[in-house]
Scaffold this motif. Structure first.
Motif, PDB file in Angstrom:
ATOM      1  N   ILE A 107       2.318   6.034  -6.496  1.00  0.00           N
ATOM      2  CA  ILE A 107       2.842   6.251  -5.125  1.00  0.00           C
ATOM      3  C   ILE A 107       2.925   7.606  -4.238  1.00  0.00           C
ATOM      4  CG2 ILE A 107       5.210   6.092  -3.743  1.00  0.00           C
ATOM      5  CD1 ILE A 107       6.151   4.320  -6.146  1.00  0.00           C
ATOM      6  N   GLY A 108       1.979   7.601  -3.349  1.00  0.00           N
ATOM      7  CA  GLY A 108       1.513   8.745  -2.818  1.00  0.00           C
ATOM      8  C   GLY A 108       0.986   8.325  -1.421  1.00  0.00           C
ATOM      9  N   PRO A 109      -0.034   9.003  -0.740  1.00  0.00           N
ATOM     10  CA  PRO A 109      -0.529   8.986   0.423  1.00  0.00           C
ATOM     11  C   PRO A 109      -0.993   7.252   0.608  1.00  0.00           C
ATOM     12  CG  PRO A 109      -1.275  11.030  -0.228  1.00  0.00           C
ATOM     13  CD  PRO A 109      -0.574  10.531  -1.280  1.00  0.00           C
ATOM     14  N   GLY A 110      -1.483   6.902  -0.384  1.00  0.00           N
ATOM     15  CA  GLY A 110      -2.093   5.434  -0.699  1.00  0.00           C
ATOM     16  C   GLY A 110      -1.094   4.374  -0.032  1.00  0.00           C
ATOM     17  N   LEU A 111       0.347   4.569  -0.425  1.00  0.00           N
ATOM     18  CA  LEU A 111       1.362   3.783  -0.262  1.00  0.00           C
ATOM     19  C   LEU A 111       1.304   3.725   1.367  1.00  0.00           C
ATOM     20  CD1 LEU A 111       3.691   1.970  -0.459  1.00  0.00           C
ATOM     21  CD2 LEU A 111       5.348   4.273  -0.869  1.00  0.00           C
ATOM     22  N   LEU A 128       5.541  -2.903  -3.540  1.00  0.00           N
ATOM     23  CA  LEU A 128       5.762  -1.886  -2.594  1.00  0.00           C
ATOM     24  C   LEU A 128       4.856  -1.755  -1.668  1.00  0.00           C
ATOM     25  CD1 LEU A 128       8.189   0.014  -1.865  1.00  0.00           C
ATOM     26  CD2 LEU A 128       7.211   1.657  -3.261  1.00  0.00           C
ATOM     27  N   PHE A 129       3.532  -1.804  -2.258  1.00  0.00           N
ATOM     28  CA  PHE A 129       2.465  -1.621  -1.498  1.00  0.00           C
ATOM     29  C   PHE A 129       2.194  -2.849  -0.574  1.00  0.00           C
ATOM     30  CE2 PHE A 129      -0.196   0.764  -4.599  1.00  0.00           C
ATOM     31  CZ  PHE A 129       0.393   1.910  -4.364  1.00  0.00           C
ATOM     32  N   THR A 130       2.425  -4.160  -1.082  1.00  0.00           N
ATOM     33  CA  THR A 130       2.462  -5.204  -0.238  1.00  0.00           C
ATOM     34  C   THR A 130       3.366  -5.299   0.721  1.00  0.00           C
ATOM     35  OG1 THR A 130       1.486  -6.395  -2.273  1.00  0.00           O
ATOM     36  CG2 THR A 130       2.179  -7.636  -0.337  1.00  0.00           C
ATOM     37  N   GLY A 131       4.600  -5.062   0.372  1.00  0.00           N
ATOM     38  CA  GLY A 131       5.707  -5.236   1.483  1.00  0.00           C
ATOM     39  C   GLY A 131       5.603  -4.309   2.531  1.00  0.00           C
TER      40      GLY A 131
END
Length: 456
Positions: free
Chosen positions: A60-64, A289-292
């Motif tokens: 969980i970083g900038p990619g999120l 979390l990424f998807t939502g």
């Protein structure tokens, strides 16, 4: 050299009986008559909770916050579906890496799991005769990809924090040059980067995860406010932008280089890879979390979504400003975790060539400081955050996450004249072909757009 042996100082051996921590037990009747080393608790390593915090922070970083931009490049419906599929495949490949590492550890009768590059090298050494001569070369290639990937993450972290803080300075009329802004960020990053043990990085990861989760919650609050109709968005985007989606999403799932160091650092290593272990539990949460957040980000902001959702938040809202500060602090504290992997690969070779040093710790501190400034210098040349994220994901993350693990499983399971089996061959070949297509198209499209940014 094994990351665990160089820095974590762990004796992460397996265990089934109630023996003292740090001891190991051999099972004389292992597979094919080979002694198998089983996992034992280690008194000086991390707990389940400490490790899962590292998994969260490692992914969980900038990619999120770039997932909204990723969904724009795939479409409101296609994007979430592909994100879940990519997440499942990435976790599967991480398990392949863990399984191959365990097989090589048992075969070599090692105390701890070999790291990523050493696992690949051992797989080739014990694979088909024609491939054995490539073992050392493959270890070097993997280490190069790991270093480039991790240092690329660090560069993105610099740019992410700088871009968000620059918005805050501008809002309050504070004029700070972009380069000076990066130098100000460099000071706290450098301090955390001098921590040389994952155990001592745990407090940084706890704080970083807390900041990120609070910031993510507030970002979701802004994202769900006054949502437009889904019909206003593209359900499926054009084929031309799909490589950018692939690269950004692969960048977001950035944790494969951490799985072996974290498993070695656990008090009971088997708790990392079991069915309800750290890896599965952590990655289910991360994928959700990424998807939502990506879905809501694109639905809310549409084609105007930025490379980080924080840049879309209202600039004159104090709560939105607090989000940028919280998330910037979270990313800043997470830099050291990504930096840790690259340094533990590079420093032993530097020490071997230039050493022995009279004061090895001072020498390592100097090297760490130098590499922080290298990532700072690269960050100063980045024209646009979203393109740099996509390039890093397509160029390096793809190879580490989706190419090497299935390939070494084929090597390990290869039997003379029989092959690895039709099901394994079909599954792994499919993963690698798709990964290579994403690697080529994603890298090309990202580089092309970066060149256009420089020339405009």
């Amino acid at each position: 050299m094994d990351i665990a042996e160089t820095s974590l100082n762990t004796n992460s051996t397996d265990k089934h009986d109630a023996e003292a921590p740090g001891t190991q037990k051999k099972l004389e009747n292992g597979q094919n008559g080979q002694a198998v080393v089983e996992e034992a608790p280690n008194a000086h390593t991390m707990s389940y909770i400490e490790t899962i915090v590292h998994v969260f922070k490692g992914n969980i970083g900038p990619g999120l916050f770039a997932m909204g931009d990723a969904m724009k490049n795939a479409g409101l419906i296609l994007g979430p579906v592909l994100t879940i599929i990519i997440g499942i495949v990435c976790v599967h490949c991480q398990h392949l890496l863990l399984q191959c590492s365990k097989k090589m550890r048992n075969k070599a009768n090692m105390k701890s799991y070999p790291d990523f590059a050493r696992t690949v090298e051992l797989c080739f050494e014990n694979g088909p005769p024609r491939l054995r001569q490539w073992s050392k070369t493959m270890r070097i290639i993997v280490n190069v990809f790991l270093c480039v990937t991790q240092l690329g993450f660090c560069c993105v972290y610099f740019v992410f924090v700088s871009t968000n803080l620059q918005q805050i300075w501008n809002q309050y009329g504070i004029v700070i040059n972009d380069y000076l802004n990066l130098l100000l960020i460099c000071a706290p990053i450098l301090l955390t980067s001098l921590i040389t043990n994952l155990k001592f990085l745990a407090p940084c990861s706890v704080l970083a995860s807390a900041f990120m989760l609070i910031g993510t919650g507030i970002t979701l609050y802004f994202s769900v406010d006054s949502l437009p109709s889904p019909s206003e968005r593209n359900y499926v985007s054009s084929l031309e932008t799909m490589p950018l989606f692939f690269g950004t999403t692969l960048f977001a799932f950035e944790g494969i280089s951490l799985v072996l160091p974290l498993q070695n650092a656990m008090k009971v290593p088997r708790n990392f890879h079991r069915r309800a272990g750290v890896l599965n539990v952590g990655m289910v949460f991360v994928t959700f979390l990424f998807t939502g957040l990506g879905f809501l980000g694109y639905l809310k902001y549409g084609e105007d979504v930025e490379g980080s959702l924080t840049l879309n938040l209202p600039q004159d809202d104090p709560l939105a400003q607090s989000v940028k500060i919280l998330i910037s602090l979270g990313v800043l504290l997470g830099y050291a975790l990504q930096f840790f992997i690259a340094i533990q690969i590079m420093w032993p070779g530097i020490e071997e060539k230039l050493g022995p040093f009279s004061y090895p710790l001072v020498g390592e501190f100097i090297f760490r400081t130098f590499m922080v400034f290298v990532t700072l210098a690269i960050a100063m040349t980045v024209p646009k955050l979203s393109l740099f994220i996509s390039l890093n994901g397509a160029l390096c993350s793809t190879a580490l996450a989706l190419v090497f693990p299935p390939f070494i499983e084929l090597v390990v399971t290869w039997e003379e004249s029989k092959g690895p089996g039709a099901a394994i061959l079909l599954k792994n070949s499919t993963i690698m072909i798709i990964a290579l297509l994403g690697f080529i198209t994603g890298s090309y499209e990202s580089l092309a757009q970066i060149i256009r940014e420089f020339s405009s």
